[in-house]
Design an enzyme around this catalytic site. Structure first.
Site, PDB file in Angstrom:
ATOM      1  CB  SER A  21     -50.178 102.558 -63.294  1.00  0.00           C
ATOM      2  OG  SER A  21     -49.527 103.716 -62.729  1.00  0.00           O
ATOM      3  CG  ASN A  22     -47.502 105.858 -66.601  1.00  0.00           C
ATOM      4  OD1 ASN A  22     -46.711 106.455 -65.907  1.00  0.00           O
ATOM      5  ND2 ASN A  22     -48.885 106.229 -66.722  1.00  0.00           N
ATOM      6  N   PRO A  23     -44.617 103.620 -65.619  1.00  0.00           N
ATOM      7  CG  PRO A  23     -42.723 102.840 -66.934  1.00  0.00           C
ATOM      8  CD  PRO A  23     -44.249 103.354 -67.057  1.00  0.00           C
TER       9      PRO A  23
END
Ligand code: C5P
Length: 213
Positions: A21-23
């Site tokens: 995923s990513n932030p």
């Protein structure tokens, strides 16, 4: 006006407990949704996992993966005038999703396959009077890369911003609004102010299209 907004990250599962995923926090998408609601529009958000409280009068469709997000966007796009893709869609997903938790002790390779580009697929099939807006989060050559994305993804407007904008809500950031007719506007603003400016630009684009269609 009916507006469809995507927000937040996507999660691409490797096994039942691990994912890529990513932030992304989804903040900007929800700020735009809030502003659009204030302007009296019908708003639907398709959101990846984000910790943002429900907004009154706004339908939220929760998704996890990019493929799920693509399906939901395709189902809803035909009923809206505007799509604003703020979601940080994962560019890849694991080629294989393990049903059981992986128990590998040694080094191993994870094979990834590209996810479809939702924005590009949608804008290829959009109707003449529909407006599609994308975002370009860049770590270098912001303008140059955003120009390429504007053309490749065939969107009406793309907002180019630096990666430092990830998760930042209060600080003013320099961003660029690139239009398909070649205009470029530089803005220095917070995400909240961007939501306001962006909707104003979208309203102008919609009224111009309705005049010409
Ligand atoms: O990741 P990239 O900078 O190319 O994303 C630019 C735009 O494309 C964003 O609006 C994002 O929501 C969208 N996108 C998408 N599907 C992907 C990757 C990005 O719709 N697989």
């Amino acid at each position: 006006m009916r507006i469809l907004i995507t927000a937040g990250p996507t999660r691409e599962y490797i096994d039942p407990v691990r994912f890529i995923s990513n932030p992304s926090t989804g903040t900007l998408g929800f700020l735009i949704a809030e502003r659009a609601k204030e302007r009296g529009y019908d708003v639907i958000i398709i959101a990846g996992p984000c910790n943002i409280p429900q907004l009154k009068g706004i339908k939220v469709i929760s998704v996890e993966s990019a493929l799920e997000m693509k399906n939901r966007v395709e189902e809803n796009f035909q009923f809206v005038d505007v799509l604003i893709m703020t979601a940080a869609v994962s560019d890849w997903r694991p080629a294989r999703v393990y049903k059981q938790k992986i128990k590998i002790k040694k080094e191993w390779n994870l094979k990834l396959v590209p996810n479809p580009d939702i924005l590009q697929c949608i804008s290829m099939g959009k109707k003449e009077n529909q407006i599609v807006v994308g975002f370009a989060l860049e770590s270098k050559n912001i303008l140059e890369n955003a120009k390429k994305k504007l053309k490749k993804k065939k969107v009406d407007l793309i907002v180019a911003n630096p990666v430092s904008n990830f998760g930042n809500t209060l600080k003013k950031t320099e961003m660029f609004l690139l239009f398909s007719d070649g205009r470029i506007k530089k803005v220095l603003c917070t995400k909240k102010h961007l939501a306001y400016l962006l909707l104003r630009e979208v309203e102008i684009l919609v009224s111009r299209k309705n005049r010409t269609v």
